[in-house]
Every structure is written in C-alpha cells, then in structure tokens.
Design an enzyme around this catalytic site. Structure first.
Site, PDB file in Angstrom:
ATOM      1  CE1 TYR A 281     -38.580  28.966 -42.922  1.00 20.33           C
ATOM      2  CE2 TYR A 281     -38.409  29.196 -40.552  1.00 20.33           C
ATOM      3  CZ  TYR A 281     -38.401  29.748 -41.807  1.00 20.33           C
ATOM      4  OH  TYR A 281     -38.219  31.092 -41.948  1.00 20.33           O
ATOM      5  CG  HIS A 327     -43.866  37.807 -42.736  1.00 13.51           C
ATOM      6  ND1 HIS A 327     -42.664  37.777 -43.403  1.00 13.51           N
ATOM      7  CD2 HIS A 327     -44.036  36.572 -42.204  1.00 13.51           C
ATOM      8  CE1 HIS A 327     -42.136  36.562 -43.284  1.00 13.51           C
ATOM      9  NE2 HIS A 327     -42.949  35.813 -42.545  1.00 13.51           N
ATOM     10  CG  ASP A 329     -39.196  43.539 -47.276  1.00 10.53           C
ATOM     11  OD1 ASP A 329     -38.343  42.818 -46.725  1.00 10.53           O
ATOM     12  OD2 ASP A 329     -38.944  44.679 -47.717  1.00 10.53           O
ATOM     13  CG  ASP A 442     -20.348  -3.576 -44.460  1.00 10.28           C
ATOM     14  OD1 ASP A 442     -19.718  -3.170 -43.460  1.00 10.28           O
ATOM     15  OD2 ASP A 442     -21.591  -3.646 -44.505  1.00 10.28           O
TER      16      ASP A 442
HETATM   17  C1  SPV Z   1     -25.022  -0.332 -43.346  1.00 10.98           C
HETATM   18  O1  SPV Z   1     -25.495   0.636 -43.940  1.00 10.98           O
HETATM   19  O2  SPV Z   1     -23.818  -0.522 -43.282  1.00 10.98           O
HETATM   20  C2  SPV Z   1     -25.907  -1.277 -42.649  1.00 10.98           C
HETATM   21  C3  SPV Z   1     -27.289  -1.350 -43.048  1.00 10.98           C
HETATM   22  O3  SPV Z   1     -25.458  -1.943 -41.775  1.00 10.98           O
HETATM   23  S1  SPV Z   1     -27.431  -2.641 -44.168  1.00 10.98           S
HETATM   24  O4  SPV Z   1     -26.467  -2.394 -45.222  1.00 10.98           O
HETATM   25  O5  SPV Z   1     -28.766  -2.675 -44.626  1.00 10.98           O
HETATM   26  O6  SPV Z   1     -27.054  -3.840 -43.445  1.00 10.98           O
HETATM   27 MG    MG Z   2     -23.383  -1.870 -41.588  1.00 12.02          MG
END
Ligand code: SPV
Ligand code: MG
Length: 670
Positions: A281, A327, A329, A442
């Site tokens: 909350y 409570h 208001d 990545d």
């Molecule tokens: C990321 O978010 O970089 C991950 C998760 O490693 S995944 O992309 O599902 O591999």
């Molecule tokens: Mg990752």
C-alpha cells in the site's frame, strides 16, 4: 481561560455518601470520582488553571485535588457561609480570580462525556449545554431560548424551554457582564438564589448560545438514584469499543493527537497493518509489524493492539464489532474511498459509528515521510530488504528497469483494486534491456562499469531492492570483484547464468551457438562469490540454462542441486516455451527435495501463469524482465513514423502525454 468549578454545596440529598467528603468526591467508577473525571477532562482539553469554590470539608477537597497530581494550577476559594448561601455567593467570594478571562463554568456534581466538553470548548461563542431530546425536568434547570440565544435559565420556566445543564463556556465580555451582576446581587444581600437569577436580568446584553448535546451524557448527580444511573451510563461510555488502524512506522505528534482524541471516545484498540499490506500500500516498513505493535502498545490511551491483515476493515469489524471507528478525513476521496464506504455500510448494520478527524497535512510530517524514504535508499538498508520481502510475502515480483525513468515507474506505479493496493517489490536490471537502451546486442558487450552506472542512475531516484542480471558473471577472478562492488552499492541479488564464452540472450535458445558451463566451474564461481561477499544480506542466484539449451530436465535438476550445494542463495530456472509445463515440472521435482531455497522465474514466454499460481507451486521471485522496453519501443517508433508521414508533430500529440505528467513522476529532491 480558567475553569470555575463550584464545590461549596452540601449535597444533602446524597445522604451518607456525603457524610465525610463533598459530593464531587463521590466515586463514579472504581478509579474515578465526579471531580477526578472533570479535572482529567480539563487537562485533556488543555485547561491549566482551575478556580474551585469550597465549603464544608474544605481541607479534604484541597488534599484530594493535590493527591491527583494533575498538571493544574488550583485557586481554592472557601465560601465561609456555605451553609446558608447558594453558589452565587461562592462566585462572589472568588470574584477577584475570575475577572477579565474566558471562563469554563461547571457545577461540581456534573458528569459529562468527553464529546460534550470537546464541543463546548470548540464553541466560538459563549454557550450553555442544553438537550433538545430530553424531557423537560420538573425540578432541574431549563433554559428559555429566544432568537437562538439563551434568554433565561431557572427551574420554573416551561415555555419555549429546553432541559439545560450547568456547563457553560463564557467568553470574557459576556462573563464580565454576568459577574458584575452577580456582585451587584450579593452586595444587595441576594445570596441564596441561583447565579442564573443575576444572568436573567442581563441576558439581553449577553450572547450565550444553546449548545445542544442531545442524548450525550451530561447529568448532575443529586441523589443516590442519579448516581447509579449516571455511573452505569458513564462506565458504558468508557467501555465503548473504539477502533483505529495505522500503517505508520514513524509515530509523530499528529498520531499522538488523534490517538488521544480516539481514546476519549471509549476503550481504544489500535490495529497495526501487517508488513505485507504496508509494503503493497505504501512502502517497505522501516519497522516490522511486531515492533510497530510494541510502539503503539506503549502509547497512553491505547488499551489493546492487534494486527490488521488487510487494507479493508471487514474482518476486524466482523470480529470485534466496534462501537466507533476513528479515521482521518483523508479517505473520503481517493483510492481509500471504497474502503470507507464499506466501513460505513458494515457499521450501519449494527449501529456502529464512524468518527473522522481532520487529516494533518503539516509539511513537517511530509518531511518526515520523505526522510523515511531516503532512509530506505541507503545501501545497507536497501540491500537486506529483498530477503526480508521474500520471507514476508513468500513470493515477490520485480520489473525491469534500465534507466532512472524506468526505475521511477517501477518505484511509483501502484494499482488499487477492490480495496487492495499492488506495486512492484523489486527491480530487475536486465542485461538485455540495459544493452538495448544503449543500442547494443546482449552479449556482455556493455561492460560492468557501464552497467554499474545504470544501477547508480536507478538507485539515485528509487528505494526498492535491486536484482542485477550478471550474465555469466565473467571469469571467477573478475566475478568476486563484481560481487563486492554490487554489495557495496546496495544491490540485493545477482543472478548469473551457467554459460561460458560468447553469451547470447537466452530467448534465442538453440538458434545461436551457446555453451553451457561445467557444473564444477560454475559451482566454483558461486563459491568464490559467496566467499567474497561481506554481508549476510547479499544473494547470489544460479541461473540454469539446461531447458533453454534443450539439455533435459535431469541436467537442470542435477545442476540446481549442485549449485545449491556450492552455496547459491537461489535457483533461477529459465525456459522459452510458451507452455509452463517444463517449468512446473522442474519446480515440483526441485521442491520435492528442497523446500526452502528460493526459486526465481522469468515468465516472458510462459506468460499466462499468474503470480498466485507460481506462489502456490513454490516460486519465490517472479521477474517481468523486459516488458517496459518492449512496450516503449513500438510506441516511440510509431510516433517517429507519424511525424515523418505528416511532416509535423500535431498528429503525434494524441499519443504523447503532456511533459508535466512525466515531470510529476520525477521527485524534486531526494
Ligand atoms: C535479461 O533480461 O537480460 C535476461 C532475461 O537475462 S532473458 O532475456 O529472458 O534471458
Ligand atoms: Mg540477461
């Protein structure tokens, strides 16, 4: 303002009850007399000076007042002619102490409930308490009301009259007029009538308003019969069940003030919201529920403390049936309104009452809450909260953040639904989204220094715990440094995946070449990381890629147990199948042998499963790993295309929010 209490009377009609002390010392409850109740009420409303007239048992009364040890300054004035005069003469005796001040005048045999004195003291004009709902008494005071003002007070008026009680708030000008008339009466030898006889002669010059207390307790005690009726009524009022709930962990003067007011309505039970409810909350509580309970238990006026396990009051009301719920208001509007509506509905089913006091918006309290928030962002405080949240809730969620702005979304987004509030428990610093935001693949190309910079940006504007996507963790010799840096920064958890070489994102699965690390090497990495960390809070989670790389369930399980054995604080099992079957199978098989090691899932592909179902199956952390990036990208691309195709920005405006709204998300100062 001074209080004037008239205690010179003999109280003959009380019989033996007044044979050794004045009537005002008659007991109403086991611990209180008429007088001690009045005096405590005066203290509560902030009166500090009391003028008290005395008669017979003068010394007994003075000693009794002193024994109560209340923060009051007394001026005792004895009426030496108490036996043959009325209280008009007692007031005359005390006249020098009563001039030029507002006066709260009461008879010493009057018992009233707190709400009555609260109304009297809040009156902006002079007033006298009357009751429009009581029948006109034969022998007691009645007030004649003309043009909305008190025109006369006495026992023989029956026309245009209402029952009246000798409790007055007299503003200085009105009182001076009346007091002068009392002096004139007494000096003319009229000392055995009521002081009100003097008032009746100058009432047209005074503005004393009737204050209707209706059926509230406000009664004089003249006889033993009165005593029995009034004391049982008083006890009933004192024992009214009053309930009030708090989410706060910083108790300040406004809380004390409202507790004081609530406790004046009856026996106060305080509900303390459970940690889980406060977290969803408001924010993570600085003090756990048990500690907060102890704090409230030790506040004056609180009789009992219980834990309230939901934001709505239904369970408490059903169980306790409070006569009064108190409570601020502030819940009349906003997301708490449905909760209030339900409270009102439930109270109405058995005649309970809701009492609301003004909610304090004093900037100093806002400042305190701000300070509490900044406290939560301190590395040492933030780091340990992930473990605590997992322990507290069983299963928590996290959303990806890759910048200050996405961090703020993760921090501040709250959804209210059916009287409940939902927000994210933690943030996931995804390697995929962090790289994507930088326009990079990545593949561990974005180096650690840059990744730490992202964390820092996010930490600067948020308080929630952070789970860091550590990719493969790199070589062991580097990994130990990463662990220490993250720990020092206040990150709570690193998840490293059991891959080596050029890591590619798991969502490519076997479409790209990826090599899984050996159990031995990855276990050694985990052990080295665990050894390197300085605190107990920090968590290293082993992410198993066996299902992604189609190495089979047995391989996944073998690794899971080996990595746990090597010291991993949790296991993340990943899959890119749409169906959650293999994830469920893994969880079931892992949990058959290991009931406690936290399990983490990233349901990007198997996204139909709800958090509740994951929790039921034994999952402890659910990470929404990339949804903010994936939803922002098409929105931005669309806008760019629209501007290009319309050669202006107007058409794109419909899908843009005003900048003001974004700015409101950004805190001015942390
Ligand atoms: C990321 O978010 O970089 C991950 C998760 O490693 S995944 O992309 O599902 O591999
Ligand atoms: Mg990752």
């Amino acid at each position: 303002m001074k209080a004037l209490i008239l205690n010179s009377g003999l109280g003959r009609r009380m019989g033996v009850l007044t044979s050794e002390h004045p009537k005002c010392m008659t007991e109403i409850t086991a611990s209180d007399t008429i007088l001690s109740i009045q005096l405590k009420q005066l203290v509560d409303i902030g009166v500090t000076e009391v003028v008290m007239t005395t008669g017979l048992f003068d010394e007994v009364l003075v000693n009794y007042c002193r024994s109560l040890d209340l923060p009051l300054e007394y001026h005792f004035v004895n009426n030496p002619r108490y036996a043959e005069t009325n209280y008009i003469y007692s007031i005359y005796c005390a006249r020098d102490k009563l001039k030029n001040d507002d006066i709260l005048l009461m008879h010493g045999d009057l018992v009233f409930e707190n709400s009555v004195i609260d109304k009297v003291i809040a009156s902006e004009q002079s007033c006298m308490t009357v009751s429009s709902t009581l029948p006109l008494p034969e022998k007691d005071f009645k007030a004649v009301i003309k043009d909305g003002r008190i025109a006369a007070v006495g026992i023989s008026f029956f026309d245009d009259a209402v029952a009246a009680q000798p409790l007055y708030l007299l503003k200085k000008d009105d009182w001076n007029l009346w007091l002068n008339q009392i002096i004139a009466f007494c000096e003319a030898g009229e000392t055995s009538c009521y002081a009100e006889n003097a008032f009746n002669e100058i009432s047209d010059k005074c503005r004393i308003m009737p204050l209707d207390v209706k059926g509230s307790l406000c009664n004089e005690i003249d006889t033993p019969e009165d005593l029995s009726v009034v004391s049982s009524r008083f006890r009933e009022i004192e024992n009214r069940k009053v309930y009030m709930c708090f989410s706060t962990d910083i108790i300040h003067s406004a809380h004390i003030g409202i507790i004081k007011k609530a406790s004046r309505l009856g026996k106060l039970t305080v509900g303390v919201l459970s940690d889980e409810v406060v977290t969803s909350y408001k924010r993570f509580p600085l003090l756990p529920c048990e500690e907060r309970k102890v704090l409230f238990q030790n506040i004056n006026g609180v009789s009992r403390v219980i834990e309230q396990k939901a934001l709505d009051y239904s369970d408490v009301i059903k169980e306790m049936q409070p006569d009064i719920i108190v409570h601020g208001d502030d819940w009349r509007t906003g997301f708490q309104k449905p909760i209030r509506d339900e409270v009102v509905r439930l109270l109405a089913t058995y005649g309970g009452r809701l009492v609301e006091f003004p909610y304090s918006t004093d900037p100093k309290y806002v400042e305190l809450e701000k300070r509490a928030l900044s406290n939560l962002s301190i590395p040492d405080v933030r780091r340990g909260r992930l473990r605590k949240a997992i322990d507290m809730k069983g299963c928590i969620n996290a959303i990806e953040a890759h910048s200050g702005l996405t961090g703020l979304i993760a921090e501040q987004t709250v959804v209210q639904q059916n009287g409940k509030a939902y927000q994210f428990d933690a943030m996931w610093i995804s390697s995929l989204c962090d790289s994507t935001a930088k326009g990079k693949p990545d593949i561990e190309l974005v180096d650690m220094t840059s990744r730490f910079r992202t964390i820092d940006d996010i930490m600067e504007v948020t308080t929630k715990p952070i789970i860091f996507d550590g990719d493969t963790g790199g070589i062991i010799e580097h990994f130990v440094y990463t662990v220490r840096t993250l720990e020092r920064m206040g990150v709570s958890m690193i998840i490293i995946e059991d891959k080596t070489g050029l890591k590619k994102n798991s969502l490519f699965g076997t479409e790209v070449e990826q090599t899984q690390d050996t159990i031995e090497n990855f276990s050694a990495k985990i052990s080295a990381g665990k050894k390197a960390q300085k605190t107990k809070d920090f968590m290293i989670v082993a992410r198993i890629e066996s299902l992604i790389l189609e190495k089979g369930m047995d391989d996944a399980l073998e690794r899971a147990f080996a990595f746990t054995e090597a010291g991993a604080d949790g296991i993340m099992i990943h899959s890119r199948k749409k169906e959650p079957d293999e994830i469920f199978e893994f969880i079931e098989k892992f949990r058959a042998k290991d009931k406690t090691t936290p399990i983490v899932v990233v349901p990007t592909s198997f996204n139909t499963v709800t958090e509740a179902e994951f929790k039921e199956r034994g999952v402890n952390v659910v990470i929404y790993a990339n949804q903010l990036t994936r939803s922002a990208y098409p929105a931005m691309k669309n806008t760019a295309e629209l501007i290009l195709s319309t050669h202006r920005a107007k058409e794109a405006d419909d899908q843009c929010i005003p900048f003001k709204e974004i700015i409101s998300l950004i805190p001015e100062e942390q």
